[in-house]
Design a protein around this motif. Structure first.
Motif, PDB file in Angstrom:
ATOM      1  N   PRO A  12      10.680 -56.688  19.838  1.00  0.00           N
ATOM      2  CA  PRO A  12      10.046 -57.816  19.955  1.00  0.00           C
ATOM      3  C   PRO A  12      10.938 -59.116  19.165  1.00  0.00           C
ATOM      4  N   GLU A  13      11.822 -58.647  18.313  1.00  0.00           N
ATOM      5  CA  GLU A  13      13.018 -59.446  17.817  1.00  0.00           C
ATOM      6  C   GLU A  13      14.065 -59.921  18.852  1.00  0.00           C
ATOM      7  N   ARG A  14      14.321 -58.979  19.657  1.00  0.00           N
ATOM      8  CA  ARG A  14      15.440 -59.604  20.595  1.00  0.00           C
ATOM      9  C   ARG A  14      14.948 -60.408  21.461  1.00  0.00           C
ATOM     10  N   LEU A  15      13.618 -60.055  21.868  1.00  0.00           N
ATOM     11  CA  LEU A  15      12.761 -61.095  22.874  1.00  0.00           C
ATOM     12  C   LEU A  15      12.694 -62.236  22.249  1.00  0.00           C
ATOM     13  N   LEU A  16      12.272 -62.382  20.907  1.00  0.00           N
ATOM     14  CA  LEU A  16      12.229 -63.533  20.074  1.00  0.00           C
ATOM     15  C   LEU A  16      13.654 -64.549  20.261  1.00  0.00           C
ATOM     16  N   MET A  81      16.148 -66.697  10.325  1.00  0.00           N
ATOM     17  CA  MET A  81      15.072 -67.611   9.764  1.00  0.00           C
ATOM     18  C   MET A  81      13.791 -67.449  10.636  1.00  0.00           C
ATOM     19  N   LEU A  82      14.155 -67.570  11.974  1.00  0.00           N
ATOM     20  CA  LEU A  82      12.779 -67.471  12.921  1.00  0.00           C
ATOM     21  C   LEU A  82      12.203 -66.099  12.715  1.00  0.00           C
ATOM     22  N   LEU A  83      12.866 -65.160  12.785  1.00  0.00           N
ATOM     23  CA  LEU A  83      12.446 -63.895  12.764  1.00  0.00           C
ATOM     24  C   LEU A  83      11.461 -63.498  11.588  1.00  0.00           C
ATOM     25  N   GLU A  84      12.007 -64.344  10.397  1.00  0.00           N
ATOM     26  CA  GLU A  84      11.282 -64.014   9.158  1.00  0.00           C
ATOM     27  C   GLU A  84      10.105 -64.989   9.135  1.00  0.00           C
ATOM     28  N   ARG A 115       1.666 -74.875  13.152  1.00  0.00           N
ATOM     29  CA  ARG A 115       0.694 -74.713  14.369  1.00  0.00           C
ATOM     30  C   ARG A 115       1.072 -73.784  15.573  1.00  0.00           C
ATOM     31  N   GLY A 116       2.347 -74.372  16.173  1.00  0.00           N
ATOM     32  CA  GLY A 116       3.002 -73.525  17.192  1.00  0.00           C
ATOM     33  C   GLY A 116       3.525 -72.291  16.669  1.00  0.00           C
ATOM     34  N   ALA A 117       3.753 -71.885  15.648  1.00  0.00           N
ATOM     35  CA  ALA A 117       4.763 -71.006  14.970  1.00  0.00           C
ATOM     36  C   ALA A 117       3.259 -69.768  14.846  1.00  0.00           C
ATOM     37  N   GLN A 118       2.151 -70.263  14.318  1.00  0.00           N
ATOM     38  CA  GLN A 118       1.016 -69.415  14.151  1.00  0.00           C
ATOM     39  C   GLN A 118       0.331 -69.129  15.364  1.00  0.00           C
ATOM     40  N   ILE A 119       0.366 -69.820  16.533  1.00  0.00           N
ATOM     41  CA  ILE A 119      -0.060 -69.476  18.035  1.00  0.00           C
ATOM     42  C   ILE A 119       0.630 -68.333  18.341  1.00  0.00           C
ATOM     43  N   LEU A 120       2.059 -68.592  18.268  1.00  0.00           N
ATOM     44  CA  LEU A 120       3.070 -67.581  18.887  1.00  0.00           C
ATOM     45  C   LEU A 120       2.802 -66.289  18.121  1.00  0.00           C
ATOM     46  N   ALA A 121       2.935 -66.346  16.855  1.00  0.00           N
ATOM     47  CA  ALA A 121       2.941 -64.977  16.113  1.00  0.00           C
ATOM     48  C   ALA A 121       1.493 -64.405  16.508  1.00  0.00           C
ATOM     49  N   ARG A 122       0.520 -64.899  16.553  1.00  0.00           N
ATOM     50  CA  ARG A 122      -0.898 -64.302  16.892  1.00  0.00           C
ATOM     51  C   ARG A 122      -0.643 -63.796  18.231  1.00  0.00           C
ATOM     52  N   GLN A 123      -0.268 -64.491  19.105  1.00  0.00           N
ATOM     53  CA  GLN A 123      -0.077 -63.978  20.747  1.00  0.00           C
ATOM     54  C   GLN A 123       0.891 -62.652  20.744  1.00  0.00           C
ATOM     55  N   MET A 124       2.089 -62.863  20.113  1.00  0.00           N
ATOM     56  CA  MET A 124       2.970 -61.711  19.937  1.00  0.00           C
ATOM     57  C   MET A 124       2.133 -60.402  19.529  1.00  0.00           C
ATOM     58  N   ALA A 125       1.389 -60.565  18.461  1.00  0.00           N
ATOM     59  CA  ALA A 125       0.758 -59.515  17.980  1.00  0.00           C
ATOM     60  C   ALA A 125      -0.178 -58.835  18.856  1.00  0.00           C
ATOM     61  N   ALA A 126      -0.983 -59.756  19.396  1.00  0.00           N
ATOM     62  CA  ALA A 126      -2.028 -59.410  20.390  1.00  0.00           C
ATOM     63  C   ALA A 126      -1.393 -58.775  21.689  1.00  0.00           C
ATOM     64  N   ALA A 127      -0.171 -59.021  21.880  1.00  0.00           N
ATOM     65  CA  ALA A 127       0.630 -58.356  22.799  1.00  0.00           C
ATOM     66  C   ALA A 127       1.365 -57.147  22.542  1.00  0.00           C
ATOM     67  N   LEU A 129       3.491 -56.927  19.910  1.00  0.00           N
ATOM     68  CA  LEU A 129       4.781 -57.221  19.526  1.00  0.00           C
ATOM     69  C   LEU A 129       5.034 -57.583  18.149  1.00  0.00           C
ATOM     70  N   ALA A 130       4.997 -56.582  17.201  1.00  0.00           N
ATOM     71  CA  ALA A 130       4.991 -56.755  15.975  1.00  0.00           C
ATOM     72  C   ALA A 130       6.459 -57.067  15.378  1.00  0.00           C
ATOM     73  N   VAL A 131       6.802 -58.270  14.789  1.00  0.00           N
ATOM     74  CA  VAL A 131       8.244 -58.713  14.512  1.00  0.00           C
ATOM     75  C   VAL A 131       8.239 -58.295  13.070  1.00  0.00           C
ATOM     76  N   ARG A 132       9.749 -57.600  13.072  1.00  0.00           N
ATOM     77  CA  ARG A 132      10.306 -57.398  11.784  1.00  0.00           C
ATOM     78  C   ARG A 132      11.087 -58.661  11.333  1.00  0.00           C
ATOM     79  N   ASP A 133      11.167 -58.786  10.196  1.00  0.00           N
ATOM     80  CA  ASP A 133      12.461 -59.950   9.949  1.00  0.00           C
ATOM     81  C   ASP A 133      13.743 -59.385   9.906  1.00  0.00           C
TER      82      ASP A 133
END
Length: 149
Positions: A12-16, A81-84, A115-127, A129-133
């Motif tokens: 997920p980190e590489r994808l982001l 910073m984006l990953l974090e 708001r954009g970051a929250q939507i992205l984070a939620r949808q990545m988790a739903a897929a 894709l848990a992001v580690r910092d």
């Protein structure tokens, strides 16, 4: 995450980071970065959330965000910073995410970017894709100070 960023493993980190580089690098386009996210299985809402975040950063950042060129480059500070930021939101830490966004943006732009970051984070988790910092699961770079009991 080690400096040798691209070792062939899809995470997920590489994808982001690949999506950020596609959207923010010289010659990159938002269409390319959104396509990367969509191909990874992130629902349209998450793709649009990332687009909103990039749009706010592109027009409202205090400085140009530093993105590394190419897939094999080490992470820049802004990429880390984006990953974090996304990792904080996935663990429910919006306060830390706001702190991270305030490194880039004036207060007037924080709400839309968050708001954009929250939507992205939620949808990545739903897929799935848990992001580690950037420093791994124990990083507290964006974490709020802990109170002693």
């Amino acid at each position: 995450m080690p400096d040798g960023f691209d070792d062939g493993r899809a995470t997920p980190e590489r994808l982001l980071v690949a999506a950020l580089r596609a959207g923010m690098a010289p010659g990159g386009s938002q269409r390319d970065c959104l396509g990367i996210l969509a191909q990874a299985g992130i629902r349209p809402a998450g793709v649009l959330g990332f687009g909103l975040l990039l749009s706010v950063l592109a027009r409202g950042a205090r400085r140009k965000l530093e993105v590394a060129p190419g897939a094999g480059a080490a992470l820049s500070g802004d990429e880390a910073m984006l990953l974090e930021l996304v990792a904080a939101l996935q663990r429910g830490d919006a306060l830390s995410a706001i702190g991270g966004l305030s490194e880039w943006l004036e207060p007037d732009n924080l709400a839309a970017a968050l708001r954009g970051a929250q939507i992205l984070a939620r949808q990545m988790a739903a897929a799935g894709l848990a992001v580690r910092d950037s420093a791994g699961p124990s990083s507290t770079r964006l974490a709020a100070p802990r109170r002693s009991r």
